[in-house]
Motif scaffolding. Structure first.
Motif, PDB file in Angstrom:
ATOM      1  N   VAL A 183      37.076  30.148  37.798  1.00 32.62           N
ATOM      2  CA  VAL A 183      35.701  30.638  37.817  1.00 32.62           C
ATOM      3  C   VAL A 183      35.469  31.557  39.001  1.00 32.62           C
ATOM      4  O   VAL A 183      34.794  32.581  38.892  1.00 32.62           O
ATOM      5  CB  VAL A 183      34.734  29.426  37.861  1.00 32.62           C
ATOM      6  N   GLN A 186      36.155  35.357  38.834  1.00 28.44           N
ATOM      7  CA  GLN A 186      35.358  36.126  37.904  1.00 28.44           C
ATOM      8  C   GLN A 186      34.042  36.505  38.566  1.00 28.44           C
ATOM      9  O   GLN A 186      33.637  35.904  39.559  1.00 28.44           O
ATOM     10  CB  GLN A 186      35.077  35.312  36.635  1.00 28.44           C
ATOM     11  N   THR A 188      30.272  36.293  39.003  1.00 27.86           N
ATOM     12  CA  THR A 188      29.275  35.265  38.726  1.00 27.86           C
ATOM     13  C   THR A 188      27.896  35.801  39.078  1.00 27.86           C
ATOM     14  O   THR A 188      27.685  36.293  40.195  1.00 27.86           O
ATOM     15  CB  THR A 188      29.556  33.987  39.538  1.00 27.86           C
ATOM     16  N   PRO A 213      34.261  39.186  42.038  1.00 31.53           N
ATOM     17  CA  PRO A 213      35.515  38.515  41.651  1.00 31.53           C
ATOM     18  C   PRO A 213      36.579  38.651  42.730  1.00 31.53           C
ATOM     19  O   PRO A 213      37.490  39.470  42.652  1.00 31.53           O
ATOM     20  CB  PRO A 213      35.917  39.248  40.362  1.00 31.53           C
ATOM     21  N   ARG A 304      28.296  23.261  43.224  1.00 29.58           N
ATOM     22  CA  ARG A 304      28.465  23.946  41.941  1.00 29.58           C
ATOM     23  C   ARG A 304      29.104  22.981  40.942  1.00 29.58           C
ATOM     24  O   ARG A 304      30.058  22.276  41.259  1.00 29.58           O
ATOM     25  CB  ARG A 304      29.352  25.170  42.113  1.00 29.58           C
ATOM     26  N   PRO A 310      30.548  29.125  30.054  1.00 25.62           N
ATOM     27  CA  PRO A 310      30.522  29.925  31.277  1.00 25.62           C
ATOM     28  C   PRO A 310      29.357  29.593  32.203  1.00 25.62           C
ATOM     29  O   PRO A 310      29.198  30.233  33.237  1.00 25.62           O
ATOM     30  CB  PRO A 310      30.387  31.354  30.738  1.00 25.62           C
ATOM     31  N   THR A 353      29.321  32.979  34.546  1.00 25.95           N
ATOM     32  CA  THR A 353      30.554  33.688  34.865  1.00 25.95           C
ATOM     33  C   THR A 353      30.849  34.724  33.791  1.00 25.95           C
ATOM     34  O   THR A 353      30.676  34.477  32.594  1.00 25.95           O
ATOM     35  CB  THR A 353      31.730  32.703  34.958  1.00 25.95           C
TER      36      THR A 353
END
Length: 355
Positions: A183, A186, A188, A213, A304, A310, A353
């Motif tokens: 994650v 990528q 977010t 990312p 988190r 996602p 994401t």
């Protein structure tokens, strides 16, 4: 000569019939020896077998029952890892590992790897069986006096019966997908609701944020975050009336380390935020307002948790330390109201994401 020619034809017919019988025996379906162990919620063994069968390039034969395929899938810290162990009849063993963000991704990859292993075992068995048979075939052909015709027939039959070798690396055939991207590697994007204190009064606000990312911390938390927020305070007494404050700021976070509690990711962060704060005084004539600069440091603890696909639950709690504590009140206020040295700030929201 006539009897010798008849014997030659009889030998060739017998060879063709025997080859057809062998081919029919090889295509007889035989069950695969698969041991399948997976976490609850993963695809079942029947679904895994169906995926393997859909990727095979040939029918199974009795020789395929000589190898065992042991499939295990485990979940650790919110990620899934799978292992395929191949145990052949001669005692040889090999293991292949894959990893992914979901169990379905890992099962799909293991199905492709298993199908390729089955095809590879068949190709090796066919090559080993063909090696000792070549001299015997040559002797039999020489004894009949029809070397050229028989050699062509055997070569043609071998070309039809030999299974295709596994595809080379870089070909267009299906290959097992690699591990799912983490994650934190990528992009977010997300939004949060804010609650806390501003200039000594309770406040509410909203924040938009983005994490580029970049490489993640050891436990899957993005190391950088950029955001913008708007925050409004409730009224505070000021010069015979009341004053309220409206803050608009941008911020940058750095989270160099992280920790994991199962699927939950935690990271202590440091934030610098700057912008403008507008102060308005009401309840006393004349009403006044002013705008001043804002600069603060913050130390939030970020949490988190993946919730679905996602989407992520993103929360934080921490303290904020205003650095510009003078001149925030409107002109003409009798007693200045300064922000306290430390303010509490909380946030809760969702992240998305994007591959």
């Amino acid at each position: 000569m006539r009897s010798r020619s008849a014997a030659t034809r009889l030998f060739m017919v017998s060879t063709v019939l025997a080859g057809g019988a062998v081919a029919r025996a090889q295509t007889t379906a035989a069950p695969l020896r698969i041991e399948y162990r997976a976490e609850a919620g993963c695809p079942t063994e029947a679904e895994f077998r169906a995926r393997v069968g859909a990727r095979l390039r040939r029918q199974l034969g009795e020789a395929d029952a000589g190898s065992a395929y042991v499939v295990t899938i485990d979940e650790r810290d919110g990620r899934f890892t799978g292992r395929l162990g191949v145990r052949t009849a001669d005692g040889a063993a090999s293991d292949r590992d894959v990893a992914g963000a979901t169990c379905d991704d890992v099962v799909a990859a293991l199905a492709v790897v298993t199908a390729l292993a089955i095809d590879s075992q068949a190709a090796e068995a066919a090559a080993a069986a063909a090696a000792p048979s070549a001299p015997a075939s040559a002797v039999a052909v020489e004894a009949t006096g029809a070397t050229t015709v028989a050699s062509a027939s055997i070569a043609s039959a071998s070309a039809r019966a030999a299974p295709a070798p596994p595809p080379p690396a870089g070909s267009g055939r299906a290959r097992p997908p690699g591990p799912a991207t983490d994650v934190a590697t990528q992009l977010t994007l997300g939004a949060q609701l804010l609650a806390g204190e501003m200039v000594g009064a309770p406040s509410l606000g909203a924040r938009l944020f983005a994490e580029p990312p970049l490489a993640a911390t050891d436990d899957g938390v993005g190391p950088l975050r950029f955001g913008a927020h708007v925050e409004a305070s409730s009224d505070v007494p000021a010069a015979g009336g009341s004053a309220s404050f409206l803050l608009a700021a941008v911020a940058a976070d750095a989270c160099p380390v992280g920790a994991a509690l199962g699927a939950l990711r935690l990271a202590p962060c440091a934030r610098v935020e700057g912008g403008l704060v507008a102060a308005s005084r009401r309840g006393a004539a004349p009403a006044r307002s002013a705008t001043r600069g804002w600069l603060a440091l913050a130390l939030p603890l970020r949490a988190r948790l993946p919730v679905w696909g996602p989407f992520l639950l993103d929360a934080e709690a921490g303290v904020r330390m205003p650095l510009l504590r003078d001149g925030l009140l409107v002109d003409g206020a009798g007693s200045p109201v300064r922000p306290p040295p430390i303010e509490a700030v909380f946030a809760l929201g969702l992240g998305l994401t994007i591959p």
